[in-house]
Write an enzyme that holds these catalytic residues in place. Structure first.
Site, short mmCIF file in Angstrom:
data_model
loop_
_atom_site.label_atom_id
_atom_site.label_comp_id
_atom_site.label_asym_id
_atom_site.label_seq_id
_atom_site.Cartn_x
_atom_site.Cartn_y
_atom_site.Cartn_z
N CYS A 75 -7.85 -9.98 6.41
CA CYS A 75 -7.30 -8.76 7.00
C CYS A 75 -7.92 -8.47 8.36
CB CYS A 75 -7.51 -7.57 6.06
SG CYS A 75 -6.51 -7.64 4.57
N GLU A 113 -7.12 -0.45 1.68
CA GLU A 113 -7.50 -1.29 2.83
C GLU A 113 -6.34 -2.24 3.08
OE1 GLU A 113 -8.07 -4.36 4.69
OE2 GLU A 113 -9.70 -5.00 3.37
N GLY A 159 0.81 -1.21 0.00
CA GLY A 159 0.00 0.00 0.00
C GLY A 159 0.85 1.26 0.00
#
Length: 467
Positions: free
Chosen positions: A276, A242, A225
């Protein structure tokens, strides 16, 4: 079988392919097409061309298209579930592939009915002010290997519902079910609205840096990310990220250990812990610590782990060798530092990446299994005695995706839940996401939210009209 890219509504072959293996036995499931940089550019050009007309379609037409997309997925649900199990490993049954495809359909159908009407901020003698939400443009999507079909729908459905077009790049570990998904939805969408390119990680980097891509949406690790965020700087792309979590669950001393064992187990081990927002650190009050450990181990002992194509399996293998080795290393490190293995703890003696359900007691903050995200079938159980102190310990971790509090007094649990630094918090359950509830992380767990009207807004820009 050689798979192809889908660009502009057409099947586009590639010069090179890479094998995709079944994590349960190593068999080749199919051959992933390796897109060239030129083919990625073709996909973005196709999406940009489609955006000109798609962004001008009516709200009703886009709603109908998303409903048709959900229907088309439903028509091919068993086919998609079968392919998903072969490449990802999760069982067909239980909270496995059929469950995932069902979730993809449900989220797409719910998103279809969302609306973002014009908001009138002022309308009086001094003037009228309207807030309009407009589509952004081409959305780049990069999806992970743990829930590849459902997360693809989480990215695609709101993007096209808001009037954008999409180029999606799935994980190279599980690309085949996403290719088939895009083939299916292209039967009900105009050409170029949704395109798929596959390949190794460099293709994802080219997508996130592409000057024509106006927004990136990504689900995956925090480290990746950060790279996507860095590559978006030059073009100031909008981002929804996310990212990884290390969710803490806190068990208060007033619970019934046997009564919460099932909820704790599935909060931690849904999708074999490869989620996650799974429960990844379990803090249990000293007065009931041993009873909770005993109840969890007893429940875990009855969960069959096996090949996902076996209809009796409830959990399957770890999806890939890298993750398998990480889980093994973290458990071995915890054991070497005084952790007590309640169940599991050693790779299963069979072909494939099978690691058993593993519970590790007598661990502490500072151990790798507690501080790092294991993303697999191993749960550390940590003893505590002071509730305020344990909340501080839970918040010390840089991740902030989810958390939970377990108590027979929901109001007390809610008071403590509000002290946790995370984007979502559950009372007496964990990880129970739903399409009408915004979901996203704080701290190192991401930027922005998904789901519901708030998630749909992430795929729009605001235009204020003053008259």
């Amino acid at each position: 079988m050689d798979y192809s890219l889908i660009i502009g509504g057409e099947s586009v072959p590639t010069e090179h392919h890479a094998p995709i293996h079944n994590p349960a036995n190593g068999d080749i499931v199919g051959m992933m097409p390796l897109a060239s940089p030129q083919q990625l550019d073709q996909a973005v050009v196709a999406a940009a061309a489609a955006f000109k007309s798609w962004s001008q379609t009516s709200d009703q037409d886009r709603m109908a298209a998303c409903r048709a997309m959900a229907d088309a997925i439903g028509d091919h649900a068993e086919e998609l579930a079968h392919l998903l199990t072969l490449e990802q490993g999760k069982p067909m049954n239980g909270l496995g592939s059929r469950f995932e495809i069902g979730g993809a359909i449900a989220w797409t159908r719910y998103t279809a009915d969302l609306r973002l009407p014009v908001e009138v901020l002022q309308d009086d003698s001094e003037g009228r002010v309207e807030l309009h939400r407009k589509p952004i443009g081409v959305v780049g999507s990069i999806t992970p290997w743990n829930w590849p079909v459902m997360i693809a729908c989480w990215h695609i459905a709101p993007a096209i519902r808001a009037g954008n077009t999409v180029v999606i790049k799935p994980s190279p570990m599980t690309p085949l079910s996403t290719i088939r998904l895009v083939e299916i939805i292209n039967t009900v969408l105009p050409p170029g609205v949704v395109n798929v390119v596959t390949g190794d990680n460099p293709i994802g980097g080219l997508l996130s840096a592409h000057p024509t891509v106006a927004k990136m949406t990504f689900t995956g690790s925090t480290e990746t990310g950060k790279k996507i965020m860095a590559s978006a700087v030059d073009t100031l792309k909008r981002l929804t990220l996310e990212l990884g979590g290390n969710d803490a669950g806190i068990v208060l001393p007033d619970v019934d250990p046997k009564g919460i064992a099932e909820g704790l187990f599935w909060g931690a081990f849904i999708n074999n812990g490869q989620t996650c927002a799974a429960l990844k650190r379990l803090y249990v009050h000293d007065s009931i610590y041993d009873d909770v450990c005993e109840a969890l181990a007893a429940y875990a002992a009855n969960i069959p782990v096996g090949d996902g194509m076996d209809e009796t399996s409830i959990l399957g293998p770890v999806q890939n060798e890298m993750q398998f080795n990480k889980v093994r290393e973290l458990v071995e490190d915890a054991h070497a530092n005084g952790g007590r293995i309640l169940i599991g703890g050693q790779p299963m003696d069979r072909a494939g990446y099978f690691y058993p359900i593993t519970l590790v007691a007598d661990v502490t903050d500072g151990m790798r299994l507690v501080d790092e995200e294991q993303f697999g079938p191993a749960l550390p159980i940590i003893r505590y005695s002071d509730i305020d102190e344990v909340i501080e310990r839970a918040n010390r971790n840089p991740a902030g995706l989810g958390g939970s509090v377990w108590s027979s007094d929901p109001e007390q649990a809610r008071r403590y839940a509000l002290k946790l630094e995370c984007g979502s918090v559950w009372i007496n359950k964990h990880g129970a996401i739903q399409p009408n509830a915004p979901f996203g992380g704080v701290k190192n767990s991401g930027i922005g939210v998904e789901f519901g009207a708030e998630g749909l807004k992430e795929f729009t820009t605001i235009q204020t009209v003053l008259s």
